[in-house]
Motif scaffolding. Structure first.
Motif, PDB file in Angstrom:
ATOM      1  N   ILE A 193       0.832  -1.203   0.000  1.00 14.07           N
ATOM      2  CA  ILE A 193       0.000   0.000   0.000  1.00 14.07           C
ATOM      3  C   ILE A 193       0.867   1.254   0.000  1.00 14.07           C
ATOM      4  O   ILE A 193       0.539   2.246  -0.658  1.00 14.07           O
ATOM      5  CB  ILE A 193      -0.998  -0.008   1.183  1.00 14.07           C
ATOM      6  N   TRP A 206      -5.821  -5.713   4.031  1.00 13.42           N
ATOM      7  CA  TRP A 206      -5.978  -6.394   2.741  1.00 13.42           C
ATOM      8  C   TRP A 206      -5.552  -7.857   2.852  1.00 13.42           C
ATOM      9  O   TRP A 206      -6.186  -8.735   2.255  1.00 13.42           O
ATOM     10  CB  TRP A 206      -5.215  -5.664   1.635  1.00 13.42           C
ATOM     11  N   MET A 222     -14.650  -6.671  -2.224  1.00 15.39           N
ATOM     12  CA  MET A 222     -13.396  -5.966  -2.483  1.00 15.39           C
ATOM     13  C   MET A 222     -13.649  -4.476  -2.713  1.00 15.39           C
ATOM     14  O   MET A 222     -12.935  -3.633  -2.165  1.00 15.39           O
ATOM     15  CB  MET A 222     -12.710  -6.575  -3.713  1.00 15.39           C
ATOM     16  N   PHE A 269     -12.310  -1.341  -0.437  1.00 21.41           N
ATOM     17  CA  PHE A 269     -11.578  -0.255  -1.080  1.00 21.41           C
ATOM     18  C   PHE A 269     -12.273   1.088  -0.812  1.00 21.41           C
ATOM     19  O   PHE A 269     -11.626   2.065  -0.425  1.00 21.41           O
ATOM     20  CB  PHE A 269     -11.470  -0.515  -2.586  1.00 21.41           C
ATOM     21  N   GLU A 295     -12.067   2.169   2.934  1.00 20.52           N
ATOM     22  CA  GLU A 295     -10.740   2.694   3.267  1.00 20.52           C
ATOM     23  C   GLU A 295     -10.555   4.078   2.664  1.00 20.52           C
ATOM     24  O   GLU A 295     -10.028   4.979   3.305  1.00 20.52           O
ATOM     25  CB  GLU A 295      -9.642   1.744   2.761  1.00 20.52           C
ATOM     26  N   PHE A 296     -11.010   4.272   1.436  1.00 22.90           N
ATOM     27  CA  PHE A 296     -10.886   5.570   0.768  1.00 22.90           C
ATOM     28  C   PHE A 296     -11.648   6.645   1.544  1.00 22.90           C
ATOM     29  O   PHE A 296     -11.117   7.727   1.807  1.00 22.90           O
ATOM     30  CB  PHE A 296     -11.412   5.474  -0.673  1.00 22.90           C
TER      31      PHE A 296
END
Length: 183
Positions: free
Chosen positions: A104, A130, A165, A169, A172-173
């Protein structure tokens, strides 16, 4: 070309499901082998450069699985492909935790080469998250291979795993943006 390959990879479980309605696993395995080789050479962009060695791991894993299905004329290798690819990602992400920088962090440095030192622990935590996701996904995918129907396998590997997934994503964003704005 990259877009076409990405679409084929994303639609892989659905293509396998419908392909098996008309063709032997052996023929589909040959197509998988061709896809894996083409993908490994076309898709070596920034992400594959940031994750050194990933393309070669994916190439060999894909060819091993295609060979299994070809020589056994079995769906087993075709169905194992999503779990094997996820295992490849887990191996690379996990290894990066022991041989920094984490994956990352490498990806973050593509967008921001001057990533602040304070961001490094966060990128390590996200890499660990992840890894946990990949472990869950591998187990769920293997469960669908060995204990469910091809329809359930297709549903999980062709839709549910992508939704999970994407949710991770996106979560987290959003979290990163909220923390960044608050800090």
């Amino acid at each position: 070309m990259k877009t076409i390959i990405a679409m084929v990879v994303i639609l892989y479980p659905i293509a396998i499901y419908f392909g098996l309605q008309h063709f032997e696993p052996k023929l589909i395995a040959l197509l998988l082998a061709a896809l894996v080789v083409i993908r490994s050479f076309v898709a070596r962009g920034k992400l594959f450069q940031a994750i050194k060695g990933l393309w070669i791991v994916v190439l060999f894993a894909g060819l091993a699985i295609a060979s299994l299905s070809y020589f056994l004329n079995s769906t087993l290798g075709l169905q194992l492909y999503p779990a094997i690819i996820t295992t490849s990602f887990l191996a690379v992400f996990g290894y990066s935790l022991y041989s920094p920088p984490s994956i990352i962090e490498r990806i973050a440095r593509i967008q921001d080469p001057d990533l602040p030192a304070a961001a490094i622990p966060y990128t390590t935590k996200v890499t660990k998250i992840w890894c946990l996701f990949f472990i869950f996904n591998i187990l769920a995918s293997l469960y669908t291979v060995f204990f469910t129907t091809i329809e359930i396998w297709t549903l999980y590997n062709g839709l549910i795993s992508y939704v999970l997934m994407g949710t991770l994503f996106l979560a987290e964003f959003i979290y990163r943006k909220l923390v960044h704005q608050a800090g």
